[in-house]
Design an enzyme around this catalytic site. Structure first.
Site, PDB file in Angstrom:
ATOM      1  N   TYR A  71       7.067  42.917  36.174  1.00  0.00           N
ATOM      2  CA  TYR A  71       7.470  41.869  35.385  1.00  0.00           C
ATOM      3  C   TYR A  71       6.210  41.947  34.151  1.00  0.00           C
ATOM      4  O   TYR A  71       5.096  41.559  34.277  1.00  0.00           O
ATOM      5  CB  TYR A  71       7.350  40.632  35.956  1.00  0.00           C
ATOM      6  CG  TYR A  71       8.384  40.541  36.885  1.00  0.00           C
ATOM      7  CD1 TYR A  71       9.412  41.250  37.165  1.00  0.00           C
ATOM      8  CD2 TYR A  71       8.495  39.193  37.852  1.00  0.00           C
ATOM      9  CE1 TYR A  71      10.509  40.991  38.032  1.00  0.00           C
ATOM     10  CE2 TYR A  71       9.230  39.180  38.795  1.00  0.00           C
ATOM     11  CZ  TYR A  71      10.636  39.948  38.699  1.00  0.00           C
ATOM     12  OH  TYR A  71      11.275  39.836  39.703  1.00  0.00           O
ATOM     13  N   PHE A 226      19.809  35.584  41.154  1.00  0.00           N
ATOM     14  CA  PHE A 226      20.836  34.926  40.219  1.00  0.00           C
ATOM     15  C   PHE A 226      21.880  33.993  40.998  1.00  0.00           C
ATOM     16  O   PHE A 226      22.932  34.258  41.070  1.00  0.00           O
ATOM     17  CB  PHE A 226      21.649  36.131  39.756  1.00  0.00           C
ATOM     18  CG  PHE A 226      21.186  37.387  39.030  1.00  0.00           C
ATOM     19  CD1 PHE A 226      20.115  37.276  38.263  1.00  0.00           C
ATOM     20  CD2 PHE A 226      21.649  38.691  39.009  1.00  0.00           C
ATOM     21  CE1 PHE A 226      19.261  38.330  37.731  1.00  0.00           C
ATOM     22  CE2 PHE A 226      21.223  39.692  38.506  1.00  0.00           C
ATOM     23  CZ  PHE A 226      19.814  39.533  37.760  1.00  0.00           C
ATOM     24  N   PRO A 227      21.066  32.921  41.506  1.00  0.00           N
ATOM     25  CA  PRO A 227      21.525  31.901  42.118  1.00  0.00           C
ATOM     26  C   PRO A 227      22.754  31.044  41.424  1.00  0.00           C
ATOM     27  O   PRO A 227      23.494  30.335  41.855  1.00  0.00           O
ATOM     28  CB  PRO A 227      20.424  30.898  42.375  1.00  0.00           C
ATOM     29  CG  PRO A 227      19.548  31.179  41.252  1.00  0.00           C
ATOM     30  CD  PRO A 227      19.663  32.514  41.318  1.00  0.00           C
ATOM     31  N   GLY A 229      24.681  32.799  39.040  1.00  0.00           N
ATOM     32  CA  GLY A 229      25.646  33.892  38.283  1.00  0.00           C
ATOM     33  C   GLY A 229      25.091  34.069  37.083  1.00  0.00           C
ATOM     34  O   GLY A 229      24.155  33.674  36.359  1.00  0.00           O
ATOM     35  N   GLY A 230      26.120  34.889  36.451  1.00  0.00           N
ATOM     36  CA  GLY A 230      26.213  34.842  34.766  1.00  0.00           C
ATOM     37  C   GLY A 230      25.041  35.690  34.038  1.00  0.00           C
ATOM     38  O   GLY A 230      24.986  35.721  33.038  1.00  0.00           O
ATOM     39  N   PRO A 233      26.862  40.890  32.176  1.00  0.00           N
ATOM     40  CA  PRO A 233      28.241  40.762  31.551  1.00  0.00           C
ATOM     41  C   PRO A 233      29.214  40.847  32.612  1.00  0.00           C
ATOM     42  O   PRO A 233      29.363  41.818  33.411  1.00  0.00           O
ATOM     43  CB  PRO A 233      28.254  41.995  30.523  1.00  0.00           C
ATOM     44  CG  PRO A 233      26.833  42.144  29.980  1.00  0.00           C
ATOM     45  CD  PRO A 233      25.912  41.512  31.218  1.00  0.00           C
TER      46      PRO A 233
END
Length: 314
Positions: A71, A226-227, A229-230, A233
């Site tokens: 990171y 990604f709790p 989502g989104g 793409p």
């Protein structure tokens, strides 16, 4: 699993109530709402703001932070090193399996070979300023989204677990977790002693429900990334779901808070690591841990269709 012991377990080392309540990751008690540090790289131009955000995290009762050497090529780990004091009691969870690639098509590239995993742990130790990292996740490349392994980066999980176990025996890591792993991979890894699993999972992306059940049975912490989502793409967003927005209106909360609250209610071994570079969003994420979803609301949310299996992600 959820820690329901003495009142002191519900408090962080600084005396703040643990955000979202208390749960365990291995033999460590932590706040169920943690903090994913990846987005701190957005504050590269304002180090003071980044440090202040991490200090605010401690004030809000968050004592579980997820990071990685890749990171920001050590930048994020350096912030964590400088922001936290031993008396804060913050449990640092890092990961290996990738390495920085600033000039490449992605900011990271696979680093799956055993010698690369060892080098990754050593790099994390140096940038974090630690002698021992409480938990290190082995980031596999078995599942989408994200990087996929090719060539000499296709490594058997048993070979990887051998070096991870050796690092644990040497005292450089406290416990082993897995990320982006398949159900078969997790089953093969169980004899090595797995503390947590990080996979893509949310209200609208529930392909790993069987894996979640196995983690619950084995008392392995479930840490969805990604709790909401989104993030890629084509990946559906939790906050776009009519059932979520309706629940948010009735509760006077945001759709994002409802999506996080559903995860906490869905399984007792769930730990959340939502990330943000904004103090207001951090406070809103922590507040999601105070939402009480009744049976009717849970039934409506549980009925939301999981569509991620049909999404082709690179």
């Amino acid at each position: 699993m959820t820690a329901n012991g003495s009142p002191s377990r519900r408090l962080t080392a600084t005396g703040a109530p643990r955000a979202g309540g208390a749960a365990t990751i291995g033999d460590l008690t932590v706040s169920r709402i943690g903090y994913g540090a990846m987005q701190l790289e957005r504050l590269r131009g304002d180090r003071d703001a980044a440090i202040a955000l991490l200090r605010r995290m401690v004030e809000l009762g968050v004592d579980h932070v997820d990071t990685a050497q890749f990171y920001g090529d050590g930048f994020v780990n350096g912030l964590i090193r400088d922001a936290f004091r031993p008396e804060d009691g913050v449990v640092v969870v890092s990961k290996v399996g990738a390495e920085p690639d600033p000039g490449g098509p992605f900011p990271m590239r696979p680093a799956q070979r055993p010698e690369q995993l060892r080098a990754g742990v050593e790099a994390n130790l140096e940038s974090l300023g630690l002698d021992r990292i409480p938990v290190v996740n082995l980031r596999r490349l078995d599942t989408r989204p994200g990087l996929r392994a090719e060539g000499d980066q296709v490594v058997d999980i048993d070979d990887q677990l051998a070096v991870m176990t050796a690092l644990r025996d040497e005292g450089k890591i406290g416990a082993i977790g897995l990320s982006a792993v398949t159900l078969d991979g997790l089953r093969r890894a169980l004899p090595a002693g797995i503390t947590c699993v990080q996979n893509l999972y949310s209200l609208v992306s529930r392909d790993d429900e069987e894996m979640l059940r196995l983690c619950t049975e084995e008392q392995i912490a479930w840490v969805p990334f990604f709790p909401l989502g989104g993030s890629f793409p084509g990946l559906p967003k939790v906050t776009d779901e009519p059932a979520v927005t309706a629940a948010a209106r009735s509760l006077g909360r945001t759709p994002a808070q409802v999506g996080l609250a559903w995860l906490l209610h869905h399984a007792p071994n769930t730990l959340l690591i939502p990330g943000t570079a904004d103090a207001g969003h951090l406070e809103a994420n922590v507040a999601a841990g105070t939402i009480d979803l009744d049976d009717a609301a849970l039934a409506l949310l549980d009925a939301v269709e999981s569509r991620s299996a049909d999404v082709a992600l690179g």
